[in-house]
Design a protein around this motif. Sequence first.
Motif, PDB file in Angstrom:
ATOM      1  N   LEU A 110       0.794  -1.116  -0.168  1.00 36.60           N
ATOM      2  CA  LEU A 110       0.019   0.248   0.162  1.00 36.60           C
ATOM      3  C   LEU A 110       0.776   1.305   0.083  1.00 36.60           C
ATOM      4  O   LEU A 110       2.065   1.267   0.323  1.00 36.60           O
ATOM      5  N   GLY A 111       0.267   2.452  -0.242  1.00 36.13           N
ATOM      6  CA  GLY A 111       0.826   3.640  -0.390  1.00 36.13           C
ATOM      7  C   GLY A 111       1.377   4.041  -1.544  1.00 36.13           C
ATOM      8  O   GLY A 111       1.533   3.505  -2.866  1.00 36.13           O
ATOM      9  N   ASP A 112       1.950   5.392  -1.792  1.00 27.23           N
ATOM     10  CA  ASP A 112       2.441   5.811  -2.958  1.00 27.23           C
ATOM     11  C   ASP A 112       3.586   5.181  -3.474  1.00 27.23           C
ATOM     12  O   ASP A 112       3.973   5.442  -4.704  1.00 27.23           O
ATOM     13  N   ASN A 113       4.730   4.817  -2.502  1.00 24.94           N
ATOM     14  CA  ASN A 113       5.853   4.202  -2.976  1.00 24.94           C
ATOM     15  C   ASN A 113       5.905   2.750  -2.655  1.00 24.94           C
ATOM     16  O   ASN A 113       6.011   2.549  -1.459  1.00 24.94           O
ATOM     17  N   PRO A 114       5.874   1.900  -3.301  1.00 27.81           N
ATOM     18  CA  PRO A 114       5.775   0.542  -3.002  1.00 27.81           C
ATOM     19  C   PRO A 114       7.144  -0.010  -2.795  1.00 27.81           C
ATOM     20  O   PRO A 114       7.443  -1.474  -2.507  1.00 27.81           O
ATOM     21  N   ASP A 115       8.291   0.546  -2.898  1.00 31.29           N
ATOM     22  CA  ASP A 115       9.629   0.042  -2.839  1.00 31.29           C
ATOM     23  C   ASP A 115       9.983  -0.394  -1.512  1.00 31.29           C
ATOM     24  O   ASP A 115       9.561   0.170  -0.590  1.00 31.29           O
ATOM     25  N   PRO A 116      10.658  -1.648  -1.353  1.00 31.04           N
ATOM     26  CA  PRO A 116      11.227  -2.057  -0.273  1.00 31.04           C
ATOM     27  C   PRO A 116      12.174  -1.271   0.593  1.00 31.04           C
ATOM     28  O   PRO A 116      12.768  -0.333  -0.228  1.00 31.04           O
ATOM     29  N   VAL A 117      12.025  -1.390   1.862  1.00 34.80           N
ATOM     30  CA  VAL A 117      13.161  -0.612   2.443  1.00 34.80           C
ATOM     31  C   VAL A 117      14.067  -1.529   3.325  1.00 34.80           C
ATOM     32  O   VAL A 117      13.247  -2.234   4.105  1.00 34.80           O
ATOM     33  N   HIS A 118      15.407  -1.508   3.282  1.00 35.38           N
ATOM     34  CA  HIS A 118      16.075  -2.552   3.783  1.00 35.38           C
ATOM     35  C   HIS A 118      15.722  -4.085   3.637  1.00 35.38           C
ATOM     36  O   HIS A 118      15.578  -4.868   4.372  1.00 35.38           O
TER      37      HIS A 118
END
Length: 369
Positions: free
Chosen positions: A273-281
């Motif tokens: 969900l959200g505008d940016n689906p890129d993973p973090v860490h």
Amino acid sequence: MKFERVDADRIRQFSIGVFEAAGAPRGHAEKATDVLLWASLRGVDTHGIRNLKRYYLDASGVGRRDGEIDLKASLTLEKESATTASFNANSGLAIALSVDAMNCAIEKAKQSGVGVVTVHNSTHFGAAGHYAWMAVEHDMLGFASTGYFFPNGQLKSVLPFGGTLPMLSTNPLAIACPADKKPPFVLDMSTSIVPVNRIELREEQEQPIPSNWALDKNGQSTTNPDEVYSVNPLGNATTFGGHKGYGLAIVSWILTGLLSGAWKTDADRDRVLGDNPDPVHGYSQEGISHSFAALRLDQFGDPQFFRQGMDAMMQAINDSPPAAGFDDVRVPGQGAEATRQDRLENGIPINEATRASLMSLAEEYDVAF
């Protein structure tokens, strides 16, 4: 804004009919409707019938923040023990499937004393209090929570304490337990200072919001719901105990997003969900997640003694002197029960915007309202 009173049974039949016409199985339609009506009857209008279209049946509505809803999907069991179960909701109608999940927790508690269930890959499940409340009639303590974490931030989400990037959903917690002659204790609270859909309700009613609810894009307090960039955690973003609401929001997420397995390294981007689906860490969250629990009171003593003790505690609080501006002192659940009785007798108040929303569904699905 004007309101009209509409009979609860009329709303129930309409909602079931619309859900069915949209493609939901009859059982899903009935369960989802009952959750919405439970909220509306108790005065929780932010989570009631107002959301029928905007959260569940409008392809362009705010509910699409929670991903595409498959109205026909059912829970898939992924892991189970005598006291626990983990389900995949398959992007289904969470407001119906969560009833099934809580019933699973209750059944496990009947057999083993306690039941704990997690659900991942889900959508918006409505009022958390309904699922906790389901345990009460079984002489059980009930618990429910739902959570989401936006590692890249998201507009109108909740700030971490001391931060400027809104990263958390409102991550509510609910607990309910029976009393004897008094209404059940039902605590249903967001871990933010206010749920986002209460801000949306103020926007819908063209009313300002209190200055401590939210911040604008410049990090300044705002009373204009159109300008909201971030929502304060319970207690505020940097002062007056905000670290406590923020901590509870993370606890909710641990019990939901993390424990359910939704926070993962191989999440389906279409379900992030959200505008940016890129993973973090390397991690992102696949769909909204929930947790449910039921605890059988007779595992700790006589349930009747427990219920009578609840009555005594509640009466002691009711007997205490009210502060200026208050008529009485209540325990969570008491005010909602009084509202329920009034709305069963006199109808549920529907504002102009909600009526317009329901009428548009009536026309779209050819279901009389």
